[in-house]
Design a protein around this motif. Structure first.
Motif, PDB file in Angstrom:
ATOM      1  N   TYR A  86      44.249 -32.472  66.554  1.00 40.39           N
ATOM      2  CA  TYR A  86      44.251 -33.367  65.381  1.00 40.39           C
ATOM      3  C   TYR A  86      44.629 -32.562  64.125  1.00 40.39           C
ATOM      4  O   TYR A  86      45.492 -32.988  63.331  1.00 40.39           O
ATOM      5  CB  TYR A  86      42.850 -33.986  65.267  1.00 40.39           C
ATOM      6  CG  TYR A  86      42.614 -35.052  64.210  1.00 40.39           C
ATOM      7  CD1 TYR A  86      43.059 -34.902  62.905  1.00 40.39           C
ATOM      8  CD2 TYR A  86      41.893 -36.199  64.519  1.00 40.39           C
ATOM      9  CE1 TYR A  86      42.802 -35.878  61.949  1.00 40.39           C
ATOM     10  CE2 TYR A  86      41.633 -37.181  63.569  1.00 40.39           C
ATOM     11  CZ  TYR A  86      42.085 -37.004  62.281  1.00 40.39           C
ATOM     12  OH  TYR A  86      41.836 -37.961  61.327  1.00 40.39           O
ATOM     13  N   MET A  96      34.955 -35.940  61.179  1.00 41.48           N
ATOM     14  CA  MET A  96      36.334 -35.529  61.450  1.00 41.48           C
ATOM     15  C   MET A  96      37.225 -35.783  60.235  1.00 41.48           C
ATOM     16  O   MET A  96      38.157 -35.016  59.974  1.00 41.48           O
ATOM     17  CB  MET A  96      36.871 -36.276  62.680  1.00 41.48           C
ATOM     18  CG  MET A  96      38.213 -35.783  63.172  1.00 41.48           C
ATOM     19  SD  MET A  96      38.171 -34.112  63.856  1.00 41.48           S
ATOM     20  CE  MET A  96      39.703 -33.459  63.192  1.00 41.48           C
ATOM     21  N   ALA A 109      19.592 -34.816  64.050  1.00 42.92           N
ATOM     22  CA  ALA A 109      20.376 -34.295  62.917  1.00 42.92           C
ATOM     23  C   ALA A 109      21.785 -33.893  63.360  1.00 42.92           C
ATOM     24  O   ALA A 109      22.730 -33.951  62.574  1.00 42.92           O
ATOM     25  CB  ALA A 109      19.663 -33.100  62.286  1.00 42.92           C
ATOM     26  N   LYS A 160      36.706 -32.843  58.017  1.00 38.25           N
ATOM     27  CA  LYS A 160      37.391 -31.667  58.573  1.00 38.25           C
ATOM     28  C   LYS A 160      38.890 -31.754  58.288  1.00 38.25           C
ATOM     29  O   LYS A 160      39.527 -30.779  57.915  1.00 38.25           O
ATOM     30  CB  LYS A 160      37.220 -31.605  60.104  1.00 38.25           C
ATOM     31  CG  LYS A 160      35.894 -31.099  60.617  1.00 38.25           C
ATOM     32  CD  LYS A 160      35.994 -31.048  62.165  1.00 38.25           C
ATOM     33  CE  LYS A 160      34.656 -30.927  62.848  1.00 38.25           C
ATOM     34  NZ  LYS A 160      33.976 -29.660  62.661  1.00 38.25           N
ATOM     35  N   SER A 204      40.763 -31.296  71.267  1.00 36.21           N
ATOM     36  CA  SER A 204      41.194 -32.517  70.580  1.00 36.21           C
ATOM     37  C   SER A 204      41.061 -32.360  69.063  1.00 36.21           C
ATOM     38  O   SER A 204      41.896 -32.860  68.307  1.00 36.21           O
ATOM     39  CB  SER A 204      40.413 -33.735  71.077  1.00 36.21           C
ATOM     40  OG  SER A 204      39.077 -33.716  70.657  1.00 36.21           O
TER      41      SER A 204
HETATM   42  N1  CAA Z   1      21.819 -30.325  62.844  1.00 31.47           N
HETATM   43  C1  CAA Z   1      22.947 -30.475  62.121  1.00 31.47           C
HETATM   44  N2  CAA Z   1      24.192 -30.245  62.637  1.00 31.47           N
HETATM   45  C2  CAA Z   1      24.271 -29.879  63.936  1.00 31.47           C
HETATM   46  C3  CAA Z   1      23.120 -29.703  64.737  1.00 31.47           C
HETATM   47  C4  CAA Z   1      21.842 -29.948  64.137  1.00 31.47           C
HETATM   48  N3  CAA Z   1      20.716 -29.833  64.832  1.00 31.47           N
HETATM   49  N4  CAA Z   1      23.527 -29.333  65.974  1.00 31.47           N
HETATM   50  C5  CAA Z   1      24.882 -29.274  65.946  1.00 31.47           C
HETATM   51  N5  CAA Z   1      25.323 -29.589  64.714  1.00 31.47           N
HETATM   52  C6  CAA Z   1      26.713 -29.678  64.259  1.00 31.47           C
HETATM   53  C7  CAA Z   1      27.581 -28.562  64.794  1.00 31.47           C
HETATM   54  O1  CAA Z   1      27.483 -27.401  63.981  1.00 31.47           O
HETATM   55  C8  CAA Z   1      28.952 -29.218  64.725  1.00 31.47           C
HETATM   56  O2  CAA Z   1      29.418 -29.204  63.408  1.00 31.47           O
HETATM   57  P1  CAA Z   1      30.834 -28.506  63.037  1.00 31.47           P
HETATM   58  O3  CAA Z   1      31.878 -29.263  63.835  1.00 31.47           O
HETATM   59  O4  CAA Z   1      30.958 -28.751  61.575  1.00 31.47           O
HETATM   60  O5  CAA Z   1      30.724 -27.103  63.442  1.00 31.47           O
HETATM   61  C9  CAA Z   1      28.663 -30.679  65.061  1.00 31.47           C
HETATM   62  O6  CAA Z   1      27.261 -30.856  64.834  1.00 31.47           O
HETATM   63  C10 CAA Z   1      28.954 -31.033  66.504  1.00 31.47           C
HETATM   64  O7  CAA Z   1      28.279 -30.109  67.308  1.00 31.47           O
HETATM   65  P2  CAA Z   1      28.966 -29.530  68.621  1.00 31.47           P
HETATM   66  O8  CAA Z   1      30.331 -29.044  68.317  1.00 31.47           O
HETATM   67  O9  CAA Z   1      28.019 -28.581  69.261  1.00 31.47           O
HETATM   68  O10 CAA Z   1      29.006 -30.895  69.448  1.00 31.47           O
HETATM   69  P3  CAA Z   1      29.518 -31.234  70.883  1.00 31.47           P
HETATM   70  O11 CAA Z   1      29.694 -30.053  71.750  1.00 31.47           O
HETATM   71  O12 CAA Z   1      28.580 -32.279  71.341  1.00 31.47           O
HETATM   72  O13 CAA Z   1      30.991 -31.845  70.652  1.00 31.47           O
HETATM   73  C11 CAA Z   1      32.698 -33.308  69.945  1.00 31.47           C
HETATM   74  C12 CAA Z   1      31.414 -32.573  69.545  1.00 31.47           C
HETATM   75  C13 CAA Z   1      33.709 -32.288  70.481  1.00 31.47           C
HETATM   76  C14 CAA Z   1      33.262 -34.007  68.737  1.00 31.47           C
HETATM   77  C15 CAA Z   1      32.339 -34.343  71.055  1.00 31.47           C
HETATM   78  O14 CAA Z   1      31.540 -35.332  70.486  1.00 31.47           O
HETATM   79  C16 CAA Z   1      33.532 -34.972  71.703  1.00 31.47           C
HETATM   80  O15 CAA Z   1      34.089 -34.484  72.664  1.00 31.47           O
HETATM   81  N6  CAA Z   1      33.967 -36.177  71.171  1.00 31.47           N
HETATM   82  C17 CAA Z   1      35.065 -36.962  71.722  1.00 31.47           C
HETATM   83  C18 CAA Z   1      36.411 -36.387  71.327  1.00 31.47           C
HETATM   84  C19 CAA Z   1      36.717 -36.555  69.865  1.00 31.47           C
HETATM   85  O16 CAA Z   1      36.169 -37.391  69.190  1.00 31.47           O
HETATM   86  N7  CAA Z   1      37.653 -35.731  69.375  1.00 31.47           N
HETATM   87  C20 CAA Z   1      38.105 -35.817  67.988  1.00 31.47           C
HETATM   88  C21 CAA Z   1      39.575 -35.523  67.842  1.00 31.47           C
HETATM   89  S1  CAA Z   1      40.546 -36.482  68.995  1.00 31.47           S
HETATM   90  C22 CAA Z   1      40.794 -37.989  68.264  1.00 31.47           C
HETATM   91  O17 CAA Z   1      40.623 -38.116  67.095  1.00 31.47           O
HETATM   92  C23 CAA Z   1      41.208 -39.136  69.120  1.00 31.47           C
HETATM   93  C24 CAA Z   1      40.044 -39.956  69.485  1.00 31.47           C
HETATM   94  O18 CAA Z   1      39.721 -40.927  68.784  1.00 31.47           O
HETATM   95  C25 CAA Z   1      39.229 -39.595  70.670  1.00 31.47           C
END
Ligand code: CAA
Length: 391
Positions: free
Chosen positions: A209, A243, A35, A246, A205
């Motif tokens: 953004y 994203m 999820a 957001k 990041s």
């Molecule tokens: N059920 C439902 N939702 C859940 C859940 C569950 N069991 N567990 C977690 N979630 C939700 C969290 O609440 C969170 O939601 P919100 O952002 O709405 O609060 C979401 O799932 C993600 O959870 P985490 O923040 O804990 O996830 P993470 O630590 O694994 O990191 C991330 C998420 C930072 C996006 C990571 O995937 C990442 O580093 N991605 C690569 C960087 C990236 O994509 N950055 C985006 C901006 S930069 C850009 O746009 C350029 C580019 O292309 C890279």
């Protein structure tokens, strides 16, 4: 100065990979609640490039139907946007030019600025058509996104190419002036030349953004752009589809609006259907979003679409486009659905084998067996040269 004729996207074509890894498979492997992937980041599966696929083969697969439909005699320029380049010197577009048999009287160049450069390519193409309306420009955005195994970014990987024919009096979307621009020197996501996987500060990041959303909107508004309510949909860069939500909520907040989730979904959801199953295709991602919107949404004729292109590092741009009457008869909806639907699902072991694959760097001969069912393939390395062939 604006041209006294419309310029924009005349044709749009998406290609992706041979393989797909579902987030159920990834979640089962790493013990994550699926999820989190489905609802938390809005991703269902990721395209995985076979060893005989890369940015060139996907780009050629995306561009070939455009050349077949319009012929090549007006295409004088190819601008290839990528951040997962296969060579530090030679433009990947030259391989595409060769595979497609395009005329030698063509200018070919590669552009880089993380996920943003597809938009730079589009804007440069518009400038060229402005100078000579008889010319067409082939804009290609193609990327394979790769993060370290087990890292938070892993679940956001993906791969796709988008080819766009930019011309006068376009059949799909007219691109408007002004653009809102924003640049900030920030290390939110980057990939040093010696690494195959990207480095990222995930939360940094996301906030970079969102800061860029404010920056581009300010510049767009000061430049005399449209009001928020004039847009029928918003196409955001989608590193993961949540994203886009957001970013849109942030824009509404920034403009002092109440955030109604149903309105946010109406503005953004139709742009996310392809990205949710393809994953992050970096430079191509926002234009994959446009393809999904045009293919899936009810009639968009004469509606304004807002585009927000973000590339870490960071550079961002906001601009508007208007959907052209009759656009539906020029879409490639069946081809896009087929490209996504025909991908072969792989298990974790196969995904890991591909992720960890690398070629020796000694200049020897390293042929690659055929895996892709796509029209072009990477045939291997010989004498440090990459060899591409029709399949
Ligand atoms: N059920 C439902 N939702 C859940 C859940 C569950 N069991 N567990 C977690 N979630 C939700 C969290 O609440 C969170 O939601 P919100 O952002 O709405 O609060 C979401 O799932 C993600 O959870 P985490 O923040 O804990 O996830 P993470 O630590 O694994 O990191 C991330 C998420 C930072 C996006 C990571 O995937 C990442 O580093 N991605 C690569 C960087 C990236 O994509 N950055 C985006 C901006 S930069 C850009 O746009 C350029 C580019 O292309 C890279």
């Amino acid at each position: 100065m604006s041209a006294d004729f419309a310029i924009g996207i005349h044709d749009l074509s998406v290609a992706t990979t041979q393989y797909v890894l579902t987030h159920e498979t990834l979640a089962a492997q790493n013990g994550t609640d699926v999820a989190k992937y489905h609802r938390g980041i809005g991703q269902r599966s990721m395209s995985v490039a076979a060893v005989d696929e890369d940015i060139v083969t996907m780009a050629a697969a995306a561009a070939a139907p455009i050349v077949a439909r319009h012929a090549a005699d007006r295409i004088r320029t190819i601008v290839f946007a990528t951040e997962t380049s296969v060579d530090q010197a030679k433009a990947a577009g030259i391989h595409v030019h060769s595979l497609l048999g395009l005329p030698s009287a063509t200018r070919v160049v590669e552009l880089k600025q993380a996920c943003y450069s597809g938009t730079a390519a589009l804007q440069f193409a518009i400038g060229l058509v402005h100078r000579d309306r008889s010319q067409q420009v082939l804009v290609i955005a193609s990327d394979v996104s790769k993060y370290e195994l087990g890292s938070p970014g892993e679940a956001t990987q993906g791969a796709a190419a988008v080819a766009m024919l930019v011309s006068a009096e376009p059949a799909l979307v007219r691109i408007e002036d002004p653009s809102g621009m924003f640049t900030a020197d920030i290390m939110d996501f980057w990939r040093p030349n010696y690494r195959t996987t990207a480095l990222v500060d995930g939360y940094e990041s996301i906030s970079a953004y969102l800061q860029a959303v404010e920056g581009v909107w300010k510049d767009y508004t000061e430049g005399g752009g449209r009001a928020l309510d004039e847009f029928g949909a918003f196409c955001y860069h989608q590193p993961f589809t949540k994203m886009a939500y957001k970013a849109h909520r942030h824009l509404l907040h920034h403009c002092g609006r109440d955030v109604d989730e149903a309105d946010v979904a109406r503005a953004v959801e139709p742009t996310t259907t392809y990205n949710a199953v393809i994953g992050n295709s970096y430079t191509a991602s926002m234009y994959v979003g446009l393809a999904a919107l045009l293919d899936d949404a009810d009639d968009l004729t004469d509606q304004a679409i807002g585009f927000l292109s973000y590339g870490s590092g960071s550079v961002a741009e906001f601009f508007a486009g208007t959907v052209v009457p009759g656009y539906r008869s020029h879409l490639r909806t069946d081809m896009h659905r087929d490209a996504i639907g025909r991908r072969q699902e792989i298990d974790y072991a196969k995904y890991r084998e591909i992720h960890e694959h690398s070629f020796p760097v000694d200049g020897g001969d390293y042929p690659v067996p055929t895996e892709t069912a796509g029209p072009y393939r990477f045939d291997g390395l010989s004498g440090h040269k990459r060899i591409y062939v029709p399949r």
